[in-house]
Motif scaffolding. Structure first.
Motif, mmCIF file in Angstrom:
data_model
loop_
_atom_site.group_PDB
_atom_site.id
_atom_site.type_symbol
_atom_site.label_atom_id
_atom_site.label_comp_id
_atom_site.label_asym_id
_atom_site.label_seq_id
_atom_site.Cartn_x
_atom_site.Cartn_y
_atom_site.Cartn_z
ATOM 1 N N ILE A 126 0.840 -1.201 0.000
ATOM 2 C CA ILE A 126 0.000 0.000 0.000
ATOM 3 C C ILE A 126 0.875 1.251 0.000
ATOM 4 O O ILE A 126 0.606 2.208 -0.727
ATOM 5 C CB ILE A 126 -0.969 -0.008 1.194
ATOM 6 N N MET A 127 1.935 1.241 0.806
ATOM 7 C CA MET A 127 2.847 2.388 0.856
ATOM 8 C C MET A 127 3.478 2.645 -0.511
ATOM 9 O O MET A 127 3.595 3.802 -0.946
ATOM 10 C CB MET A 127 3.938 2.174 1.904
ATOM 11 N N LYS A 128 3.835 1.584 -1.215
ATOM 12 C CA LYS A 128 4.405 1.721 -2.559
ATOM 13 C C LYS A 128 3.415 2.435 -3.477
ATOM 14 O O LYS A 128 3.785 3.369 -4.194
ATOM 15 C CB LYS A 128 4.760 0.344 -3.115
ATOM 16 N N TYR A 129 2.156 2.016 -3.447
ATOM 17 C CA TYR A 129 1.143 2.654 -4.279
ATOM 18 C C TYR A 129 0.905 4.108 -3.859
ATOM 19 O O TYR A 129 0.706 4.982 -4.711
ATOM 20 C CB TYR A 129 -0.180 1.887 -4.221
ATOM 21 N N LEU A 130 0.912 4.366 -2.560
ATOM 22 C CA LEU A 130 0.733 5.744 -2.076
ATOM 23 C C LEU A 130 1.864 6.644 -2.566
ATOM 24 O O LEU A 130 1.619 7.762 -3.038
ATOM 25 C CB LEU A 130 0.652 5.768 -0.557
ATOM 26 N N ILE A 131 3.099 6.161 -2.474
ATOM 27 C CA ILE A 131 4.257 6.949 -2.908
ATOM 28 C C ILE A 131 4.195 7.211 -4.409
ATOM 29 O O ILE A 131 4.444 8.333 -4.869
ATOM 30 C CB ILE A 131 5.577 6.254 -2.509
ATOM 31 N N GLU A 132 3.842 6.171 -5.188
ATOM 32 C CA GLU A 132 3.714 6.358 -6.632
ATOM 33 C C GLU A 132 2.654 7.407 -6.956
ATOM 34 O O GLU A 132 2.843 8.238 -7.847
ATOM 35 C CB GLU A 132 3.364 5.032 -7.318
ATOM 36 N N ASN A 133 1.556 7.392 -6.229
ATOM 37 C CA ASN A 133 0.484 8.362 -6.454
ATOM 38 C C ASN A 133 0.964 9.776 -6.122
ATOM 39 O O ASN A 133 0.689 10.722 -6.869
ATOM 40 C CB ASN A 133 -0.734 7.996 -5.612
ATOM 41 N N ILE A 134 1.676 9.929 -5.029
ATOM 42 C CA ILE A 134 2.205 11.246 -4.649
ATOM 43 C C ILE A 134 3.193 11.742 -5.699
ATOM 44 O O ILE A 134 3.157 12.908 -6.106
ATOM 45 C CB ILE A 134 2.872 11.182 -3.248
ATOM 46 N N GLU A 135 4.073 10.862 -6.153
ATOM 47 C CA GLU A 135 5.044 11.253 -7.187
ATOM 48 C C GLU A 135 4.351 11.690 -8.470
ATOM 49 O O GLU A 135 4.739 12.689 -9.087
ATOM 50 C CB GLU A 135 6.006 10.092 -7.475
ATOM 51 N N ASN A 136 3.328 10.959 -8.875
ATOM 52 C CA ASN A 136 2.583 11.328 -10.085
ATOM 53 C C ASN A 136 1.928 12.690 -9.932
ATOM 54 O O ASN A 136 1.949 13.506 -10.854
ATOM 55 C CB ASN A 136 1.534 10.269 -10.423
ATOM 56 N N GLU A 137 1.318 12.946 -8.771
ATOM 57 C CA GLU A 137 0.687 14.245 -8.528
ATOM 58 C C GLU A 137 1.718 15.372 -8.542
ATOM 59 O O GLU A 137 1.466 16.434 -9.107
ATOM 60 C CB GLU A 137 -0.068 14.236 -7.196
ATOM 61 N N LEU A 138 2.871 15.136 -7.925
ATOM 62 C CA LEU A 138 3.924 16.168 -7.924
ATOM 63 C C LEU A 138 4.423 16.442 -9.333
ATOM 64 O O LEU A 138 4.636 17.601 -9.708
ATOM 65 C CB LEU A 138 5.084 15.740 -7.024
ATOM 66 N N ASN A 139 4.612 15.386 -10.110
ATOM 67 C CA ASN A 139 5.070 15.565 -11.490
ATOM 68 C C ASN A 139 4.051 16.350 -12.315
ATOM 69 O O ASN A 139 4.424 17.201 -13.117
ATOM 70 C CB ASN A 139 5.372 14.214 -12.144
ATOM 71 N N LYS A 140 2.758 16.065 -12.124
ATOM 72 C CA LYS A 140 1.716 16.815 -12.834
ATOM 73 C C LYS A 140 1.771 18.287 -12.458
ATOM 74 O O LYS A 140 1.681 19.168 -13.314
ATOM 75 C CB LYS A 140 0.333 16.258 -12.498
ATOM 76 N N ARG A 141 1.924 18.560 -11.177
ATOM 77 C CA ARG A 141 1.969 19.955 -10.720
ATOM 78 C C ARG A 141 3.213 20.667 -11.233
ATOM 79 O O ARG A 141 3.165 21.851 -11.567
ATOM 80 C CB ARG A 141 1.903 20.019 -9.205
ATOM 81 N N LEU A 142 4.340 19.950 -11.282
ATOM 82 C CA LEU A 142 5.567 20.550 -11.813
ATOM 83 C C LEU A 142 5.410 20.870 -13.296
ATOM 84 O O LEU A 142 5.866 21.916 -13.755
ATOM 85 C CB LEU A 142 6.753 19.621 -11.593
ATOM 86 N N GLU A 143 4.773 19.982 -14.034
ATOM 87 C CA GLU A 143 4.544 20.232 -15.458
ATOM 88 C C GLU A 143 3.654 21.455 -15.660
ATOM 89 O O GLU A 143 3.930 22.295 -16.510
ATOM 90 C CB GLU A 143 3.912 18.996 -16.125
ATOM 91 N N VAL A 144 2.594 21.562 -14.889
ATOM 92 C CA VAL A 144 1.702 22.722 -14.981
ATOM 93 C C VAL A 144 2.464 23.983 -14.621
ATOM 94 O O VAL A 144 2.355 25.015 -15.291
ATOM 95 C CB VAL A 144 0.466 22.530 -14.063
ATOM 96 N N SER A 145 3.281 23.901 -13.575
ATOM 97 C CA SER A 145 4.066 25.062 -13.145
ATOM 98 C C SER A 145 5.056 25.477 -14.226
ATOM 99 O O SER A 145 5.213 26.670 -14.513
ATOM 100 C CB SER A 145 4.797 24.727 -11.849
ATOM 101 N N LYS A 146 5.716 24.493 -14.856
ATOM 102 C CA LYS A 146 6.660 24.809 -15.935
ATOM 103 C C LYS A 146 5.934 25.463 -17.103
ATOM 104 O O LYS A 146 6.410 26.445 -17.661
ATOM 105 C CB LYS A 146 7.355 23.531 -16.425
#
Length: 157
Positions: A126-146
């Protein structure tokens, strides 16, 4: 991914499109419960606590001879289409303390008993899936910010 996958007993967690799906098969039948990110984070914490409590009960029984006779309630987490409850079955002469996981829906209750090591493995998954989800959300936000930064630079010139 399934943590336990036997003909008579199955338990697994899957992550797709931002939703966690818990799949269980026990003596009473089989069912699935879906949860969002926040509920799954709480479930992970309760699973960790259940492992620690079960191992403490096992040590108390083996080392000190302290025997408990009641099921210990760890907690309940509400999902999208049901709830998952966690408890601990006490140790005795024949078995170690185990974690009882129950699925509860309006008209159906099923449960499964897992050893603490299997629950620890489930919690790690579950922790692995949670971390992957957080990373995906951060990457999306970084792309929008860029994209926003690039747009503002183009607008300036």
């Amino acid at each position: 991914m399934y943590v336990v996958n036997n003909p008579y007993k199955r338990f697994g967690v899957f992550f797709e499109n931002g939703i966690f799906t818990y799949d269980m098969k026990g003596k009473e039948g089989e069912d699935k419960i879906r949860m969002n990110f926040e509920s799954t984070a709480l479930l992970k914490i309760l699973l960790d606590r259940s492992v620690v409590e079960a191992e403490k009960i096992n040590m108390d029984y083996k080392v000190y001879g302290i025997k408990r006779d009641k099921i210990i309630d760890i907690g309940t987490v509400f999902g999208i289409d049901g709830r998952i409850s966690i408890g601990i079955l006490p140790a005795d002469e024949e078995r170690v303390a185990c974690v009882l996981i129950g699925f509860h829906k309006e008209d159906k209750d099923i449960s499964i008993v897992l050893k603490p090591k299997k629950v620890a493995m489930l919690s790690t998954l579950i922790m692995k899936y949670l971390i992957e989800n957080i990373e995906n959300e951060l990457n999306k936000r970084l792309e929008v910010s860029k994209d926003q930064n690039i747009s503002s630079i183009k607008d300036t010139y």
